[in-house]
Motif scaffolding. Structure first.
Motif, PDB file in Angstrom:
ATOM      1  N   TYR A 160       0.833  -1.205   0.000  1.00 24.05           N
ATOM      2  CA  TYR A 160       0.000   0.000   0.000  1.00 24.05           C
ATOM      3  C   TYR A 160       0.873   1.264   0.000  1.00 24.05           C
ATOM      4  CZ  TYR A 160      -4.044  -2.943   1.136  1.00 24.05           C
ATOM      5  OH  TYR A 160      -5.048  -3.894   1.107  1.00 24.05           O
ATOM      6  N   PRO A 161       1.777   1.384  -0.952  1.00 22.26           N
ATOM      7  CA  PRO A 161       2.671   2.560  -0.945  1.00 22.26           C
ATOM      8  C   PRO A 161       1.887   3.861  -1.144  1.00 22.26           C
ATOM      9  CG  PRO A 161       2.836   1.382  -3.028  1.00 22.26           C
ATOM     10  CD  PRO A 161       2.005   0.524  -2.124  1.00 22.26           C
ATOM     11  N   GLY A 162       2.046   4.771  -0.190  1.00 20.68           N
ATOM     12  CA  GLY A 162       1.357   6.045  -0.291  1.00 20.68           C
ATOM     13  C   GLY A 162      -0.136   5.975  -0.072  1.00 20.68           C
ATOM     14  N   GLN A 163      -0.629   4.802   0.339  1.00 17.62           N
ATOM     15  CA  GLN A 163      -2.073   4.618   0.498  1.00 17.62           C
ATOM     16  C   GLN A 163      -2.454   4.223   1.925  1.00 17.62           C
ATOM     17  OE1 GLN A 163      -2.543   1.688  -2.796  1.00 17.62           O
ATOM     18  NE2 GLN A 163      -3.891   3.211  -3.714  1.00 17.62           N
ATOM     19  N   TYR A 164      -1.563   4.444   2.848  1.00 17.72           N
ATOM     20  CA  TYR A 164      -1.889   4.077   4.224  1.00 17.72           C
ATOM     21  C   TYR A 164      -1.254   5.077   5.186  1.00 17.72           C
ATOM     22  CZ  TYR A 164       2.837   2.449   5.292  1.00 17.72           C
ATOM     23  OH  TYR A 164       4.185   2.391   5.544  1.00 17.72           O
ATOM     24  N   HIS A 165      -1.804   5.080   6.384  1.00 12.67           N
ATOM     25  CA  HIS A 165      -1.231   5.890   7.462  1.00 12.67           C
ATOM     26  C   HIS A 165      -1.327   5.073   8.740  1.00 12.67           C
ATOM     27  CE1 HIS A 165      -0.054   9.332   9.852  1.00 12.67           C
ATOM     28  NE2 HIS A 165      -1.090   9.106  10.650  1.00 12.67           N
ATOM     29  N   LEU A 166      -0.198   4.838   9.366  1.00  9.54           N
ATOM     30  CA  LEU A 166      -0.133   4.035  10.583  1.00  9.54           C
ATOM     31  C   LEU A 166       0.387   4.889  11.721  1.00  9.54           C
ATOM     32  CD1 LEU A 166      -0.306   1.273  12.038  1.00  9.54           C
ATOM     33  CD2 LEU A 166       2.052   0.851  11.275  1.00  9.54           C
ATOM     34  N   ASN A 167      -0.379   4.919  12.792  1.00 13.00           N
ATOM     35  CA  ASN A 167       0.017   5.688  13.965  1.00 13.00           C
ATOM     36  C   ASN A 167      -0.052   4.778  15.197  1.00 13.00           C
ATOM     37  OD1 ASN A 167       0.702   7.906  15.619  1.00 13.00           O
ATOM     38  ND2 ASN A 167      -1.461   8.265  16.083  1.00 13.00           N
ATOM     39  N   ILE A 168       1.088   4.588  15.856  1.00 10.46           N
ATOM     40  CA  ILE A 168       1.161   3.735  17.042  1.00 10.46           C
ATOM     41  C   ILE A 168       1.582   4.579  18.231  1.00 10.46           C
ATOM     42  CG2 ILE A 168       2.361   1.805  18.125  1.00 10.46           C
ATOM     43  CD1 ILE A 168       2.605   0.524  15.391  1.00 10.46           C
ATOM     44  N   SER A 169       0.811   4.482  19.285  1.00 13.62           N
ATOM     45  CA  SER A 169       1.106   5.213  20.521  1.00 13.62           C
ATOM     46  C   SER A 169       1.376   4.196  21.634  1.00 13.62           C
ATOM     47  CB  SER A 169      -0.078   6.111  20.899  1.00 13.62           C
ATOM     48  OG  SER A 169       0.162   6.759  22.139  1.00 13.62           O
ATOM     49  N   ASP A 170       2.615   4.160  22.090  1.00 14.53           N
ATOM     50  CA  ASP A 170       3.029   3.204  23.132  1.00 14.53           C
ATOM     51  C   ASP A 170       3.571   4.008  24.310  1.00 14.53           C
ATOM     52  OD1 ASP A 170       3.878   1.075  24.611  1.00 14.53           O
ATOM     53  OD2 ASP A 170       5.318   0.320  23.145  1.00 14.53           O
ATOM     54  N   ILE A 171       2.663   4.429  25.171  1.00 11.51           N
ATOM     55  CA  ILE A 171       3.054   5.287  26.298  1.00 11.51           C
ATOM     56  C   ILE A 171       2.486   4.744  27.603  1.00 11.51           C
ATOM     57  CG2 ILE A 171       3.299   7.389  24.933  1.00 11.51           C
ATOM     58  CD1 ILE A 171       0.501   8.191  25.795  1.00 11.51           C
ATOM     59  N   ASN A 172       3.242   4.940  28.651  1.00  9.18           N
ATOM     60  CA  ASN A 172       2.820   4.537  30.004  1.00  9.18           C
ATOM     61  C   ASN A 172       2.315   3.105  30.003  1.00  9.18           C
ATOM     62  OD1 ASN A 172       3.511   7.127  30.910  1.00  9.18           O
ATOM     63  ND2 ASN A 172       1.485   7.930  30.398  1.00  9.18           N
ATOM     64  N   ASP A 173       1.053   2.906  30.388  1.00  8.76           N
ATOM     65  CA  ASP A 173       0.533   1.550  30.497  1.00  8.76           C
ATOM     66  C   ASP A 173      -0.529   1.248  29.440  1.00  8.76           C
ATOM     67  OD1 ASP A 173      -1.376   3.242  31.456  1.00  8.76           O
ATOM     68  OD2 ASP A 173      -1.989   1.948  33.124  1.00  8.76           O
ATOM     69  N   THR A 174      -0.569   2.041  28.366  1.00  9.44           N
ATOM     70  CA  THR A 174      -1.546   1.804  27.297  1.00  9.44           C
ATOM     71  C   THR A 174      -0.861   1.728  25.934  1.00  9.44           C
ATOM     72  OG1 THR A 174      -1.974   4.169  26.987  1.00  9.44           O
ATOM     73  CG2 THR A 174      -3.377   2.985  28.568  1.00  9.44           C
ATOM     74  N   TYR A 175      -1.521   1.025  25.047  1.00 11.45           N
ATOM     75  CA  TYR A 175      -1.007   0.847  23.684  1.00 11.45           C
ATOM     76  C   TYR A 175      -2.165   1.109  22.725  1.00 11.45           C
ATOM     77  CZ  TYR A 175       1.477  -1.273  19.740  1.00 11.45           C
ATOM     78  OH  TYR A 175       2.106  -1.505  18.530  1.00 11.45           O
ATOM     79  N   THR A 176      -1.964   2.021  21.789  1.00  9.92           N
ATOM     80  CA  THR A 176      -3.008   2.372  20.831  1.00  9.92           C
ATOM     81  C   THR A 176      -2.446   2.310  19.417  1.00  9.92           C
ATOM     82  OG1 THR A 176      -4.013   3.883  22.439  1.00  9.92           O
ATOM     83  CG2 THR A 176      -4.691   4.119  20.147  1.00  9.92           C
ATOM     84  N   CYS A 177      -3.230   1.734  18.546  1.00  9.57           N
ATOM     85  CA  CYS A 177      -2.826   1.627  17.135  1.00  9.57           C
ATOM     86  C   CYS A 177      -3.986   2.087  16.253  1.00  9.57           C
ATOM     87  CB  CYS A 177      -2.443   0.175  16.815  1.00  9.57           C
ATOM     88  SG  CYS A 177      -2.221  -0.132  15.057  1.00  9.57           S
ATOM     89  N   GLU A 178      -3.657   2.936  15.297  1.00  6.65           N
ATOM     90  CA  GLU A 178      -4.641   3.389  14.319  1.00  6.65           C
ATOM     91  C   GLU A 178      -4.056   3.222  12.913  1.00  6.65           C
ATOM     92  OE1 GLU A 178      -7.340   6.828  15.330  1.00  6.65           O
ATOM     93  OE2 GLU A 178      -5.658   7.266  16.683  1.00  6.65           O
ATOM     94  N   LEU A 179      -4.788   2.537  12.059  1.00  7.93           N
ATOM     95  CA  LEU A 179      -4.334   2.295  10.698  1.00  7.93           C
ATOM     96  C   LEU A 179      -5.450   2.709   9.732  1.00  7.93           C
ATOM     97  CD1 LEU A 179      -2.468   1.059   8.489  1.00  7.93           C
ATOM     98  CD2 LEU A 179      -3.605  -1.127   8.943  1.00  7.93           C
ATOM     99  N   SER A 180      -5.098   3.559   8.799  1.00  4.96           N
ATOM    100  CA  SER A 180      -6.026   3.945   7.738  1.00  4.96           C
ATOM    101  C   SER A 180      -5.396   3.570   6.405  1.00  4.96           C
ATOM    102  CB  SER A 180      -6.306   5.449   7.769  1.00  4.96           C
ATOM    103  OG  SER A 180      -6.901   5.828   8.992  1.00  4.96           O
ATOM    104  N   LEU A 181      -6.164   2.931   5.533  1.00  6.07           N
ATOM    105  CA  LEU A 181      -5.626   2.565   4.229  1.00  6.07           C
ATOM    106  C   LEU A 181      -6.720   2.569   3.167  1.00  6.07           C
ATOM    107  CD1 LEU A 181      -6.425  -0.667   3.617  1.00  6.07           C
ATOM    108  CD2 LEU A 181      -4.662  -1.037   5.305  1.00  6.07           C
TER     109      LEU A 181
END
Length: 337
Positions: free
Chosen positions: A314-335
């Motif tokens: 998916y070159p240029g067709q996705y956005h991945l944002n990972i937040s790994d802070i403190n005691d929580t983990y969040t992942c957001e992927l748009s494609l």
């Protein structure tokens, strides 16, 4: 392109060029038709012959083999000989070729110089064609090699998913078997359904999104069997998934990590999973509380794998944002599907 088609297009090109220049010359001068035929057809055939002599003989035999000295020698010899040959043809058709508009005969030096100049132009044209064809062929070869490399890399990345997934799932089932849980057979049956999908449904470049979501649901069900009533997961689907397709086994690594490194038995902090589909795009959201003591000492390959696959597929067709802070983990992927 087949050789017969190459010959046809070459023939068509030269006929078109000769006809075009004859038409221009006929409309812009009072030169007789016989003169035009001799000049453009006769000399055109000679020049075209020199063109292919260089293109089909001298270039592959000498230039491509980096025998530059012989190549220059043979080209010069051919140009000189063809120059005399042209003069001989001109002498045969003296009244059409060697006689100027003022009735005077064109001297040998002027005519021969002009013949040499024309011959050199056709030599240069054949060189230009050779280097142009070589450039396009090299570009195509490079593209093919790059595609083969990417295909091999994707195959390797995909092959890593099954052992990685199986390793984690067998750990879960082992935990059930160790506890002599009554639902161990159900877990094994659920794993067999998951493996059937991975083995037989994921051979294409893309699969139906509905099947991929069902595969994710089966994995979550397997984990619920493992944790029993103490498994808290919210898995929501928003939008129509029956008409979309996605690269297979793309989202499983995120969900695996949620169960492997997250807290699934806390009702106050359930694992949150959501897939939203809207107008050809997908948005995946995952949030979980981290189990600080449950870390993979060897380091996981799942996220590294999926990031590389996203970059390739998916070159240029996705956005991945990972937040790994403190005691929580969040992942957001748009494609873009």
């Amino acid at each position: 392109m087949k050789k017969s088609w190459q010959i046809f297009w070459h023939f068509f090109f030269w006929i078109s060029m000769i006809s075009f220049f004859m038409f221009i010359a006929h409309n812009n001068s009072k030169i007789a038709t016989v003169n035009l035929l001799v000049t453009f057809v006769g000399y055109g055939a000679i020049n075209i012959g020199l063109f292919y002599l260089n293109y089909l003989a001298f270039i592959p035999k000498f230039l491509d083999k980096k025998n530059y000295g012989k190549y220059v020698l043979y080209v010069l010899l051919a140009v000189v000989v063809v120059g005399f040959f042209k003069y001989g043809v001109g002498w045969i058709f003296h009244e059409y070729i060697l006689t100027g508009r003022n009735g005077k005969t064109i001297n040998f030096a002027s005519y021969y110089t002009s013949a040499l100049f024309t011959s050199i132009i056709f030599i240069l044209l054949s060189l230009l064609l050779h280097f142009t064809v070589d450039w396009f062929l090299n570009e195509r070869i490079q593209r093919d090699l790059e595609n083969q490399r990417l295909t091999a890399e994707l195959a390797l990345l995909k092959s890593q998913i099954n052992p990685h997934f199986l390793f984690n799932s067998l750990n879960s089932i082992y935990s059930l078997a160790y506890q002599r849980a009554d639902n161990t057979p159900d877990a094994i049956l659920k794993l067999s359904e998951i493996m059937r999908y991975m083995l037989y449904e994921c051979n294409d470049n893309k699969v139906d999104l509905a099947k991929e979501v069902q595969y994710l649901q089966n994995y979550i069900d397997l984990q619920k069997i493992r944790f029993g009533e103490k498994c808290y997961v919210n898995f929501d689907i928003d939008g129509i998934i029956s008409k979309q397709q996605i690269v297979p086994l793309l989202l499983i690594s995120f969900i695996e990590n949620a169960f492997k490194h997250g807290v699934a038995n806390d009702p106050a902090s359930p694992i949150l999973l959501k897939i939203s589909v809207d107008e050809g795009s997908l948005h995946f959201y995952m949030h979980n509380k981290k189990h600080l003591l449950n870390r993979d000492a060897a380091g996981g390959i799942g996220l590294v794998n999926v990031k590389r696959r996203l970059k390739l597929l998916y070159p240029g067709q996705y956005h991945l944002n990972i937040s790994d802070i403190n005691d929580t983990y969040t992942c957001e992927l748009s494609l873009v599907l």
